[in-house]
Design an enzyme around this catalytic site. Structure first.
Site, PDB file in Angstrom:
ATOM      1  N   CYS A  35       2.996  -4.181 -55.316  1.00  0.00           N
ATOM      2  CA  CYS A  35       4.413  -4.144 -54.975  1.00  0.00           C
ATOM      3  C   CYS A  35       5.168  -4.946 -56.023  1.00  0.00           C
ATOM      4  CB  CYS A  35       4.633  -4.773 -53.596  1.00  0.00           C
ATOM      5  SG  CYS A  35       6.332  -4.687 -53.003  1.00  0.00           S
ATOM      6  N   CYS A  91      -1.228  -9.069 -44.885  1.00  0.00           N
ATOM      7  CA  CYS A  91      -1.159  -7.802 -45.570  1.00  0.00           C
ATOM      8  C   CYS A  91      -1.457  -7.965 -47.063  1.00  0.00           C
ATOM      9  CB  CYS A  91       0.269  -7.346 -45.375  1.00  0.00           C
ATOM     10  SG  CYS A  91       0.591  -5.763 -45.941  1.00  0.00           S
ATOM     11  N   GLY A 147       3.230  -2.459 -50.372  1.00  0.00           N
ATOM     12  CA  GLY A 147       4.249  -1.690 -51.076  1.00  0.00           C
ATOM     13  C   GLY A 147       5.586  -1.658 -50.370  1.00  0.00           C
ATOM     14  N   GLU A 148       6.600  -1.243 -51.127  1.00  0.00           N
ATOM     15  CA  GLU A 148       7.952  -1.091 -50.585  1.00  0.00           C
ATOM     16  C   GLU A 148       8.235   0.411 -50.516  1.00  0.00           C
ATOM     17  OE1 GLU A 148      10.568  -2.551 -49.147  1.00  0.00           O
ATOM     18  OE2 GLU A 148      11.530  -0.605 -49.360  1.00  0.00           O
ATOM     19  N   SER A 150      13.357  -5.907 -43.110  1.00  0.00           N
ATOM     20  CA  SER A 150      12.749  -7.232 -43.232  1.00  0.00           C
ATOM     21  C   SER A 150      13.854  -8.219 -43.578  1.00  0.00           C
ATOM     22  CB  SER A 150      11.672  -7.210 -44.318  1.00  0.00           C
ATOM     23  OG  SER A 150      10.632  -6.352 -43.907  1.00  0.00           O
ATOM     24  N   GLU A 203      -4.746  -0.799 -48.326  1.00  0.00           N
ATOM     25  CA  GLU A 203      -5.200  -1.136 -46.982  1.00  0.00           C
ATOM     26  C   GLU A 203      -4.449  -0.332 -45.925  1.00  0.00           C
ATOM     27  OE1 GLU A 203      -4.951  -5.394 -46.378  1.00  0.00           O
ATOM     28  OE2 GLU A 203      -5.517  -5.696 -48.469  1.00  0.00           O
ATOM     29  N   HIS A 255      14.265 -11.850 -42.251  1.00  0.00           N
ATOM     30  CA  HIS A 255      13.576 -13.122 -42.516  1.00  0.00           C
ATOM     31  C   HIS A 255      14.466 -14.331 -42.769  1.00  0.00           C
ATOM     32  CE1 HIS A 255      10.110 -10.657 -42.419  1.00  0.00           C
ATOM     33  NE2 HIS A 255      10.142 -10.251 -43.656  1.00  0.00           N
ATOM     34  N   CYS A 283       8.365 -10.857 -52.768  1.00  0.00           N
ATOM     35  CA  CYS A 283       8.664 -11.746 -51.630  1.00  0.00           C
ATOM     36  C   CYS A 283       7.692 -12.940 -51.634  1.00  0.00           C
ATOM     37  CB  CYS A 283       8.559 -10.988 -50.310  1.00  0.00           C
ATOM     38  SG  CYS A 283       9.754  -9.644 -50.184  1.00  0.00           S
ATOM     39  N   CYS A 309      -0.922   1.495 -39.556  1.00  0.00           N
ATOM     40  CA  CYS A 309      -0.051   0.881 -40.560  1.00  0.00           C
ATOM     41  C   CYS A 309      -0.555   1.341 -41.924  1.00  0.00           C
ATOM     42  CB  CYS A 309      -0.143  -0.635 -40.417  1.00  0.00           C
ATOM     43  SG  CYS A 309       0.740  -1.527 -41.703  1.00  0.00           S
ATOM     44  N   CYS A 351       4.449 -13.014 -49.246  1.00  0.00           N
ATOM     45  CA  CYS A 351       3.681 -11.777 -49.085  1.00  0.00           C
ATOM     46  C   CYS A 351       2.535 -11.696 -50.091  1.00  0.00           C
ATOM     47  CB  CYS A 351       4.601 -10.576 -49.236  1.00  0.00           C
ATOM     48  SG  CYS A 351       3.743  -9.005 -49.009  1.00  0.00           S
TER      49      CYS A 351
HETATM   50  N1  SAH Z   1       7.970  -3.697 -48.202  1.00  0.00           N
HETATM   51  C1  SAH Z   1       8.237  -3.405 -46.839  1.00  0.00           C
HETATM   52  C2  SAH Z   1       7.028  -3.094 -46.000  1.00  0.00           C
HETATM   53  C3  SAH Z   1       5.770  -3.895 -46.197  1.00  0.00           C
HETATM   54  S1  SAH Z   1       5.661  -5.503 -45.525  1.00  0.00           S
HETATM   55  C4  SAH Z   1       9.072  -4.515 -46.215  1.00  0.00           C
HETATM   56  O1  SAH Z   1       9.382  -5.460 -46.913  1.00  0.00           O
HETATM   57  O2  SAH Z   1       9.470  -4.382 -45.072  1.00  0.00           O
HETATM   58  C5  SAH Z   1       5.658  -5.351 -43.778  1.00  0.00           C
HETATM   59  C6  SAH Z   1       6.246  -6.558 -43.082  1.00  0.00           C
HETATM   60  O3  SAH Z   1       5.362  -7.689 -43.157  1.00  0.00           O
HETATM   61  C7  SAH Z   1       7.557  -7.004 -43.697  1.00  0.00           C
HETATM   62  O4  SAH Z   1       8.458  -7.363 -42.691  1.00  0.00           O
HETATM   63  C8  SAH Z   1       7.122  -8.205 -44.501  1.00  0.00           C
HETATM   64  O5  SAH Z   1       8.204  -9.024 -44.813  1.00  0.00           O
HETATM   65  C9  SAH Z   1       6.083  -8.828 -43.576  1.00  0.00           C
HETATM   66  N2  SAH Z   1       5.178  -9.783 -44.198  1.00  0.00           N
HETATM   67  C10 SAH Z   1       4.748  -9.837 -45.473  1.00  0.00           C
HETATM   68  N3  SAH Z   1       3.945 -10.898 -45.673  1.00  0.00           N
HETATM   69  C11 SAH Z   1       3.842 -11.528 -44.485  1.00  0.00           C
HETATM   70  C12 SAH Z   1       3.142 -12.690 -44.036  1.00  0.00           C
HETATM   71  N4  SAH Z   1       2.402 -13.421 -44.861  1.00  0.00           N
HETATM   72  N5  SAH Z   1       3.282 -13.030 -42.745  1.00  0.00           N
HETATM   73  C13 SAH Z   1       4.026 -12.290 -41.902  1.00  0.00           C
HETATM   74  N6  SAH Z   1       4.704 -11.199 -42.260  1.00  0.00           N
HETATM   75  C14 SAH Z   1       4.627 -10.816 -43.538  1.00  0.00           C
END
Ligand code: SAH
Length: 341
Positions: free
Chosen positions: A108, A329, A155-156, A210, A88, A212, A112, A101, A115
């Protein structure tokens, strides 16, 4: 060929017995004009075009689905890769310009808890050419230039380090799309050694971590990577990144009801980041169907932000874009996987 730097392409053409300037012409077609076929490269002799088409593929992504938000014009793309996988990308229009984006992997493996991208694990890394093509194909459908990229899709990125660095260098090449490196953001869940590597690349991209959670205990319940790299190590890698690049690190913090969103958590977060030249991005959580126990904060965003600011930490609440089309995402790809059974 599309993942090659210009000097590499020049070597390739030298090996084919072609003059050096041909490599420059092909680079220009691939990365500035962004064509998808050798037959379109009209300043090359026809015989050479045919020879190249017979020996090289130009991997190209195709737009499988394009959803446009009625609320704010955000566009969400489902992009099919040459091998049938899909990723995406999301195009957002801000007052400072258009930002895309992009995804860096199919799926991935970071796991997390909140996610959607990680639900089916990692399938494979994207090549630099495929990431570039996310930008180029969306650009071809867009009025106005895409001049910002955030690597925050599926992805990371630092788990696909070499291809991501190559993508950034090619995207910012003055002979290609020529995007300013400062307009590129890499978002990571916190692979500390790779953050240090990135600090040494002489590529001053914006780093987003990230985070959190305000401590390792909570972070480990949300992000398995926190068991491998504890906060002191991750934060000191971010400090090293700032020291090497002068770029202010941005800390992403997704507010989850009852998990990390109380005033006490805000105070703890402010202590954790005290004295850093940084910025906290508060992200409203996108509910993920399969993760129903993790819910959006109930109206705590503003109070959390105020608390941080009172304690001297810069914070913004990320505006939700494309609410009517997006979902979290990875959800567009997941619904495609479900349709396919
Ligand atoms: N893997 C990378 C980049 C992809 S995720 C990372 O972890 O940063 C991009 C951002 O969206 C990250 O900050 C991730 O933690 C956040 N994210 C993932 N799922 C989410 C959700 N359900 N709601 C809000 N943010 C989310």
């Amino acid at each position: 060929m599309k993942s090659m730097y210009l000097p590499e392409l020049q070597q390739e053409f030298a090996a084919l017995g072609q003059p050096k300037f041909r490599a420059g012409q092909v680079f220009d077609w691939l990365h500035a004009k962004q064509v998808t076929e050798f037959t379109m490269m009209t300043n090359l002799p026809k015989a050479l075009r045919e020879e190249l088409a017979a020996s090289y593929a130009i991997p190209s992504v195709t737009v499988e689905d394009r959803l446009i938000s009625q609320i704010d014009g955000t566009e969400k793309y489902l992009l099919a890769l040459p091998d049938g996988n899909a990723v995406e990308a999301v195009l957002m229009t801000y007052d400072y310009g258009k930002s895309l984006c992009v995804s860096s992997q199919v799926g991935c493996r970071m796991g997390c808890a909140f996610c959607a991208s990680t639900l089916h694990g990692l399938v494979r890394n994207l090549s630099a050419a495929e990431m570039l093509d996310e930008v180029y194909r969306v650009q071809s459908l867009t009025d106005g230039r895409i001049d910002h990229v955030v690597i925050m899709g599926c992805g990371e990125p630092l788990d696909n380090y070499d291809n991501v660095v190559r993508f950034i260098r090619l995207l910012s090449d003055p002979h290609g799309h020529n995007m300013s490196v400062r307009h590129i953001t890499v978002s990571t869940c916190g692979l500390a050694p790779r953050i240090l590597d990135l600090a040494g690349e002489d590529l001053p991209v914006t780093l987003a971590l990230s985070l959190h959670a305000p401590n390792d205990e909570i972070r480990r319940t949300l992000m398995p990577v926190a068991k491998r790299y504890a906060l002191p190590e991750v934060l000191s890698a971010c400090d090293a990144y700032f020291a090497a690049t002068g770029r202010r690190v941005s800390y992403e913090y997704c507010l989850i009801d009852g998990v990390n969103d109380t005033d006490g958590h805000a105070e703890e977060l402010a202590r954790l980041l005290a004295g850093k030249n940084c910025h906290v991005n508060l992200i409203p959580m996108n509910p993920v169907e399969e993760r129903a126990h993790l819910r959006e904060t109930r109206g705590r965003e503003q109070a959390f932000k105020n608390k941080l600011e009172k304690l001297g930490i810069n914070a913004t609440i990320r505006k939700k874009m494309g609410r009517d089309i997006a979902g979290a995402c990875g959800q567009l790809r997941n619904s495609r996987l479900e349709r396919e059974g």
